[in-house]
Scaffold this active site. Sequence first.
Site, short mmCIF file in Angstrom:
data_model
loop_
_atom_site.label_atom_id
_atom_site.label_comp_id
_atom_site.label_asym_id
_atom_site.label_seq_id
_atom_site.Cartn_x
_atom_site.Cartn_y
_atom_site.Cartn_z
N HIS A 265 0.84 -1.19 0.00
CA HIS A 265 0.00 0.00 0.00
C HIS A 265 0.87 1.24 0.00
O HIS A 265 1.93 1.25 0.62
CB HIS A 265 -0.93 0.03 1.22
CG HIS A 265 -2.08 0.95 1.01
ND1 HIS A 265 -2.02 2.29 1.29
CD2 HIS A 265 -3.30 0.72 0.47
CE1 HIS A 265 -3.16 2.84 0.95
NE2 HIS A 265 -3.96 1.91 0.46
N ASP A 316 -8.05 -5.23 -0.78
CA ASP A 316 -8.45 -6.14 -1.85
C ASP A 316 -8.10 -7.59 -1.58
O ASP A 316 -8.53 -8.47 -2.32
CB ASP A 316 -7.81 -5.71 -3.18
CG ASP A 316 -8.37 -4.39 -3.64
OD1 ASP A 316 -9.60 -4.28 -3.67
OD2 ASP A 316 -7.59 -3.47 -3.93
#
Length: 379
Positions: A265, A316
Amino acid sequence: MSEQLQEYEGALDRGLEGVVTCTTSISTIEGTTLLYRGYTIEDLAANATFEEVIYLLWYGWLPTRRELDEFCTDLHHSMALPPESFGWFHGLPTRVHPMDFLHAVIAGLTLHDPDANLVNAAATLRKSTRLSARVGTIVTAYQRVRSGQWPLQPLPEKSIAWNFLYMLKGEEPDETTVRRFDTCLILHADHELNASAFSARVTSSTLSGLYSSVMAAIGTLKGPLHGGANEQVARMLLEIKSPDRLENWLDNTLRSGEKIMGFGHRVYKEGDPRAKILKRMSQEITRENGHPELYEMSVRLEELMQAKKGLIPNVDFYSASVYYSMGIAIDLFTPVFATSRIAGWCAHVLEQYQNNRIYRPRGKYVGPTGEAYVPIDER
Ligand code: COA
């Protein structure tokens, strides 16, 4: 190099990491949590409904009972698509990616919306309501049409989460699944200046309307480095097949230089709070629905990625096994993300219009200069 560009020398920031482009009071990442208008994502996921969260994102406060009832009446009555749109479903190709279909249908809706090109707050709110209510209807209608079934009409007395599951499967969903799906919608609703929200803001900064901004955002979300990752995670888990093949598969894939979808991320380095909530949900739902190996593989992959690459699972990663266990088709995972994130995109467009300045960064030119035109026959 121009004087002005020399002034920017050293400020080159690929991917705009660390660049602050606007002020926002919609959502922010604070330490290891995510705040929507000051409320932690854990608090909202445990206690709120998706409809309350949409209201919170657009208006800035949690609605009173009366405010929520009025809002839901409007929102839920907007879920039905205009009658003229049903013709498109039987005219458009049905072997395309559902994100492309969603894009095309939203373009079609633009043509029938009298507010389409108005950028004032009232018109933008009206369009936000219609569009946010309709994304799930479009996605589920596509699924039914491509399976040879007639799309179902939404029931306005029910929530967006309930209707999504009902219109997708053709039967009334159970309460636990609705609550879980609603939580997924809450978790995905906004995420500060993520790539698709930024796209929406860039487009709206030209004073283009909400539809164009949302279409820009949908195109951005679709990519596997952003919302498209959840679909790829499911395909990856199914390809690995069993936990004992996992480490070998991972080593080979990392060696080939490929990224492992659902990991890493830009902002979170210590863990994504949404992934933690989804991990718990994944453990429960995969066991209940007969896919425990998906959770086992996910946990093992998480451990190995931490050990080998120091990378954390993002939103996700565990959402893939959750949606799969809900019986949602894999290529609908990113459209599910869009069904939720539309709320955030609309909030960003509303905020952008309040204090607009066109986004127009510079590029550091590294190409040639001083070239002279050569006539075509002399090249
Ligand atoms: N698998 C393997 N390596 C990864 C990785 C992943 N998922 N994510 C990042 N890395 C590695 C990169 O290869 C790079 O290594 P290098 O410095 O040796 O070249 C380093 O970590 C930094 O990655 P980078 O792509 O520059 O980070 P970013 O901040 O630009 O990108 C993401 C963030 C999310 C786009 C990135 O982590 C990624 O592509 N993840 C997979 C897609 C995904 O899950 N997207 C959903 C995001 S919510």
